[in-house]
Design an enzyme around this catalytic site. Structure first.
Site, short mmCIF file in Angstrom:
data_model
loop_
_atom_site.label_atom_id
_atom_site.label_comp_id
_atom_site.label_asym_id
_atom_site.label_seq_id
_atom_site.Cartn_x
_atom_site.Cartn_y
_atom_site.Cartn_z
CB SER A 1 -1.08 -0.14 1.29
OG SER A 1 -0.22 0.15 2.52
CE LYS B 1 -2.92 2.72 4.37
NZ LYS B 1 -2.54 1.62 3.53
#
Length: 87
Positions: A25, A75
């Site tokens: 990711s 993230k």
């Protein structure tokens, strides 16, 4: 031994924590298996800025889908308060 153990626990709990990247990711910035040292102090002095990499616990909506409090999301911040994001 006891003093160094206590110091290690304090450092890990409040200053620095090791993490690894479990998925793609964050590719190409980080690859699967990359290891990070997550610094925990700067968030006390300034909010995340666009482009920062942040680590956070799953929100309640994801806990209902099986994630636990021990899971961590890594993230990149793409927007801050007041920004509009379109996909």
């Amino acid at each position: 031994f006891v003093a160094s153990f206590v110091i290690a626990l304090l450092v890990r709990g409040f200053v620095l924590e090791p993490r690894y990247i479990p998925s793609l990711s964050m590719f190409p910035t980080f690859d699967v298996g990359d290891q990070l040292a997550v610094e925990k102090v700067s968030k006390l002095f300034h909010p995340p800025e666009r482009g920062d990499v942040v680590v956070f616990r799953p929100p309640p909506a994801l806990e209902e889908r099986g994630y636990t409090r021990s899971d961590a999301f890594i993230k990149r911040v793409v927007a801050v308060a007041g920004d509009t994001v379109s996909i």
